[in-house]
Design a protein around this motif. Structure first.
Motif, mmCIF file in Angstrom:
data_model
loop_
_atom_site.group_PDB
_atom_site.id
_atom_site.type_symbol
_atom_site.label_atom_id
_atom_site.label_comp_id
_atom_site.label_asym_id
_atom_site.label_seq_id
_atom_site.Cartn_x
_atom_site.Cartn_y
_atom_site.Cartn_z
ATOM 1 N N PHE A 27 -49.668 43.705 -8.581
ATOM 2 C CA PHE A 27 -49.287 42.303 -8.694
ATOM 3 C C PHE A 27 -48.085 42.245 -9.636
ATOM 4 O O PHE A 27 -48.198 42.608 -10.812
ATOM 5 N N CYS A 28 -46.942 41.807 -9.119
ATOM 6 C CA CYS A 28 -45.691 41.981 -9.853
ATOM 7 C C CYS A 28 -44.674 40.913 -9.478
ATOM 8 O O CYS A 28 -44.945 40.050 -8.631
ATOM 9 N N ARG A 29 -43.512 40.961 -10.137
ATOM 10 C CA ARG A 29 -42.367 40.132 -9.766
ATOM 11 C C ARG A 29 -41.519 40.925 -8.770
ATOM 12 O O ARG A 29 -41.100 42.053 -9.090
ATOM 13 N N GLU B 295 -45.984 31.193 -10.842
ATOM 14 C CA GLU B 295 -46.698 30.889 -12.080
ATOM 15 C C GLU B 295 -46.028 29.707 -12.789
ATOM 16 O O GLU B 295 -44.822 29.490 -12.646
ATOM 17 N N THR C 136 -43.255 45.418 -14.036
ATOM 18 C CA THR C 136 -42.890 45.628 -12.639
ATOM 19 C C THR C 136 -42.107 46.925 -12.443
ATOM 20 O O THR C 136 -42.367 47.687 -11.501
ATOM 21 N N ALA D 120 -50.520 38.433 -15.045
ATOM 22 C CA ALA D 120 -51.517 38.550 -13.975
ATOM 23 C C ALA D 120 -52.765 39.269 -14.479
ATOM 24 O O ALA D 120 -53.891 38.934 -14.090
ATOM 25 N N LEU E 224 -45.058 35.439 -8.159
ATOM 26 C CA LEU E 224 -46.016 36.539 -8.234
ATOM 27 C C LEU E 224 -46.275 37.033 -6.816
ATOM 28 O O LEU E 224 -46.544 36.232 -5.912
#
Length: 304
Positions: A145-147, A164, A129, A101, A273
């Motif tokens: 912005f993460c999993r 993604e 993350t 990201a 995401l």
């Protein structure tokens, strides 16, 4: 004492049902039971009486119930105070992002923010993350912005954005480099470079599950932690790697990225995401930032 274990205790005490308590915390019942056992071991006493039909508080469990509520309330008050103090000291919006990201989403999004919210100052922090989420709770990040993890902390709000696209990173002179698309079967005998599962469980599991779904076993040649390291290992001929498409923006010489055919289903969810922030917090700067993101989400998704 682990405040999350206290939260687990309160959830079971309020519902007197491990299944419902686990659901309220977005946890697996087995994980919840383990946290209760760890707390009981730490306190050296049983907190619940459990049978196949019912759950009830022991005398010890009932005696600490109100103190447990006070502890959790105090912890939440403490976290909120830290966030408020930090916000009063600096007007900068602190944004965290995982590496893909940071490479793909953020350059586009920050350009849009500068156009539509020119007074908004942003500091970008790139991390995994597992390191971003604690920073949200401590107040050192405003949004990330993460999993999303498999077990989600109820103190964090996760807003799914999109998935993604998975691609294969391979040396530019590799026999598969001129393909329009690569199937998992094409990689059956290829040495693979995968991320360390302890720090990047989603990316690691994506590769492993793609091969399992195809009835194959991934031939792991090297484990590495950072995406940039993985792509450089590809350039050096160590192996191939399955990575998010935005990783191609790292522009490592000698590496080609080819789209990977990924079946619809649970495997694809490994590259989800999400935007995340501390639940129950108010932040006009964050809201303005998210408004720009949502207004351009489709065009941003198209590049992912």
């Amino acid at each position: 004492m682990d405040i999350d274990q206290i939260r687990c205790f309160l959830a079971v005490a309020d519902s007197l049902h491990f299944g419902r308590a686990a659901q309220s915390l977005d946890m697996l019942p087995a994980s919840l039971s383990r946290q209760i056992r760890l707390l009981e071991d730490k306190l050296e006493t049983r907190l619940f009486l459990r049978t196949t039909r019912s759950v009830s508080l022991t005398e010890a469990g009932a005696s600490i119930l109100e103190e447990a509520r006070a502890l959790v309330a105090q912890a939440e008050k403490f976290e909120e105070k830290v966030r408020n103090v930090r916000k009063s000291e600096t007007p900068v919006l602190k944004v965290g992002a995982i590496d893909s990201a940071a490479a793909g989403l953020m350059p586009q999004l920050l350009s849009l923010v500068r156009q539509e919210q020119p007074g908004l100052e942003i500091q970008l922090i790139e991390q995994k993350t597992i390191r971003l989420l604690p920073k949200l709770l401590s107040g050192s990040l405003d949004i990330a912005f993460c999993r999303p993890p498999d077990i989600r902390d109820q103190r964090i709000n996760f807003q799914t954005l999109f998935f993604e696209t998975a691609v294969v990173a391979l040396p530019e002179h590799h026999s598969l480099a001129d393909h329009d698309i690569i199937e998992i079967a094409d990689l059956a005998d290829e040495p693979l470079i995968v991320p360390d599962r302890r720090s990047r469980p989603h990316s690691h599991d994506l590769t492993i599950k793609l091969f399992l779904d195809a009835g194959l076993t991934a031939r792991i040649a090297q484990v590495a932690e950072e995406k940039h390291t993985i792509v450089n290992l590809v350039a050096a001929g160590t192996g191939l790697a399955i990575v998010p498409r935005w990783t191609s923006r790292l522009q490592v010489p000698g590496v080609t990225f080819v789209p990977l055919s990924v079946p619809e289903g649970t495997t694809r969810s490994k590259l989800i995401l999400a935007a995340a922030w501390a639940r129950g917090t108010r932040d006009p700067a964050r809201d303005a930032f998210v408004a720009v993101l949502e207004a351009h989400l489709k065009e941003l998704e198209a590049s992912a």
